[in-house]
Write an enzyme that holds these catalytic residues in place. Structure first.
Site, PDB file in Angstrom:
ATOM      1  N   ASP A  51      39.833  42.007  40.867  1.00  0.00           N
ATOM      2  CA  ASP A  51      38.673  41.407  40.104  1.00  0.00           C
ATOM      3  C   ASP A  51      37.186  41.754  40.832  1.00  0.00           C
ATOM      4  OD1 ASP A  51      36.726  39.867  38.817  1.00  0.00           O
ATOM      5  OD2 ASP A  51      37.263  38.045  39.904  1.00  0.00           O
ATOM      6  N   ASP A  92      32.441  44.431  35.664  1.00  0.00           N
ATOM      7  CA  ASP A  92      33.308  43.469  36.031  1.00  0.00           C
ATOM      8  C   ASP A  92      34.688  43.623  35.438  1.00  0.00           C
ATOM      9  OD1 ASP A  92      34.561  41.018  36.838  1.00  0.00           O
ATOM     10  OD2 ASP A  92      33.043  39.711  35.909  1.00  0.00           O
TER      11      ASP A  92
END
Length: 509
Positions: free
Chosen positions: A105, A292
């Site tokens: 992430d 992201d």
């Protein structure tokens, strides 16, 4: 509307499971983590719905300066968007390595996994747990930690041990042992934890991120990592996460690089957003954006997203599910009410609910606890069950007013149209994809266009197919801020250049 149709209405996309082919570093000095794909289970969609406050949480995550309530060992970050693609990888912690599946992430910076000391959270019993006593390289830390999100928190404590990623061994890495995972989200999620690839500025407890230690310990050739997501649903390969540089086979042409404008997330300046070549005007003077890997869709200000979704004919998924229930079961429900059937029993009798007028623990959770079965089994029909129960209440009210049956059904449909989707997801008519306009983003004076077949996520085939808009609204405090998630990164190979503090995009090969 049969069972297959109901399930298709609840699905969104193939979940992409990153089970690493642990490949040695090649002659070019790159460390590759292979990606594979698995079908998205219904439980992932439910995870998104069950976190009712997740949208607020994401606002907190990306809204700067919100603070952490004065707790030096906690910060506000959110879990991932479970509605669509999730990119996972297997890592090891300890000596010998204990295996965990984590989300890689770029929107967070900590590594956390469940702890063997997690005794009172059901979710921990269904995921791998770190056992410090079985590692010869474990070092005690003990500092408390808490990661807050919309509907609860993960809490635990810091520990230190070796972390294996691919064939790299990161020594003396701080990570969080989670001892409390109260949310249903964790119960149904397929991942064990999260490995953050963001900057230290957003690290809970000021822990040094795994990526920083990779660089500091000289484990990578260059302070660069890059994502290639294979979005071809018919291809078994999911792509690669490359540490130490970029693989030229993953992209075409040259990368357009833009500087990181604020460290924390990989944030940069983005220009105008265009629909069918026409400016939306909102970001003509510039907008902040982040790349992201932990967010599946593209999120942006409601003003622009509403315009985009209007132009592609998108409507709320929950509204469609409600209308589908009315179309398939509306007359049957109406007939049962007229026949004086107990209202609380109607939805179970038509097969949409597992309850029979009694509330409490759902059958799906009982099955999990008692039989260790798939969590999704008892939760699959939750959305349709809820729609049915609402329809029963609405119809009761209309029948009390002596409204004709046709008018009752028309009125219920109108109410369905006004139902908001709690996660902001919107559906598109699959038959219109070929005629939908392109949507483009201006980054570094370069236009990055997404065609309709790239921004519309199609699940299933034939009559059971459902198409979902890749755009969802998110108004961030101190924004506007765009989040370019996997829908964008799947089309454009993304380079995270830590050494030069910049992000690069090129057409994915």
């Amino acid at each position: 509307m049969g069972t297959g149709r109901r399930l298709a209405a609840a699905l969104l996309l193939l979940q992409i499971l990153l089970l690493p082919s642990v490949l040695p570093a090649s002659s070019d000095g790159l460390v590759r983590i292979g990606l594979k794909k698995n079908p998205l289970g219904e439980n992932d969609r439910l995870a998104a719905r069950l976190v009712g406050d997740e949208r607020r949480s994401r606002c907190q995550k990306h809204g700067l300066g919100l603070g952490n309530g004065g707790d030096a060992d906690s910060d506000i970050i959110s879990l991932k968007n479970y509605m669509n693609a999730q990119y996972f990888g297997e890592i090891g912690i300890g000596s010998p390595a204990q295996k965990f599946t984590v989300i890689f992430d770029t929107g967070s910076s900590n590594l956390w996994v469940p702890s063997s000391k997690c005794y009172f959270s059901i979710a921990c019993f269904f995921h791998s747990k770190y056992k410090s006593a079985k590692s010869s390289t474990y070092q005690k830390n003990g500092k408390s930690a808490a990661i807050h999100y919309g509907s609860g928190s993960i809490s635990g404590f810091f520990s230190e041990d070796h972390v294996t990623v691919g064939d790299l061994v990161v020594k003396s890495q701080d990570f969080i042992e989670a001892t409390r995972e109260p949310s249903v989200t964790f119960l149904v999620a397929k991942f064990d934890g999260i490995l953050g690839l963001g900057f230290k500025e957003i690290s809970v407890g000021n822990a040094v991120p795994v990526w920083y230690n990779m660089v500091e310990q000289g484990l990578v050739k260059e302070p660069v990592f890059s994502f290639w997501f294979n979005r071809n649903a018919n291809d078994g390969e999911g792509g690669e996460l490359v540490f130490g540089g970029v693989d030229p086979n993953h992209y075409n042409g040259n990368h357009t690089y833009v500087p990181v404008t604020k460290k924390g997330y990989w944030q940069f300046e983005m220009g105008d957003v265009l629909v069918d070549g026409e400016s939306t005007g909102f970001c003509a003077g510039g907008c902040a954006a982040i790349a992201d890997s932990g967010t599946s869709l593209i999120t942006g200000p409601t003003t622009v997203i509403a315009e985009i979704n209007h132009k592609i004919g998108a409507s709320g998924v929950v509204s469609q599910e409600c209308k589908a229930v009315v179309a398939e079961y509306g007359q049957q429900i109406l007939d049962m009410l007229i026949a004086q059937t107990e209202p609380a029993q109607i939805c179970s009798r038509v097969g949409l609910c597992t309850f029979d007028g009694t509330r409490g623990v759902g059958a799906g959770i009982e099955t999990v606890v008692n039989d260790n079965a798939d969590v999704s089994a008892g939760l699959q029909s939750d959305a349709m069950c809820t729609a049915c129960e609402m329809a029963v209440v609405w119809m009761q009210n209309q029948l009390r007013q002596n409204v004709t049956q046709d008018r009752v059904l028309n009125y219920i449909n109108q109410l369905c149209e006004r139902l908001p989707s709690p996660m902001g997801e919107s559906a598109v008519d699959c038959g219109t994809i070929s005629s939908l306009p392109g949507v483009s983003f201006t980054i570094g004076n370069t236009i990055f266009e997404l065609t309709a077949d790239q921004y519309v996520l199609k699940v299933g085939e034939g009559d059971v197919a459902q198409c979902i808009s890749g755009f969802t609204a998110l108004d961030v405090p101190r924004g506007p801020l765009w989040i370019l998630g996997d829908v964008f990164m799947g089309v454009y190979h993304t380079v995270f250049d830590y050494g030069n503090s910049r992000v690069g995009f090129a057409e994915a090969a």
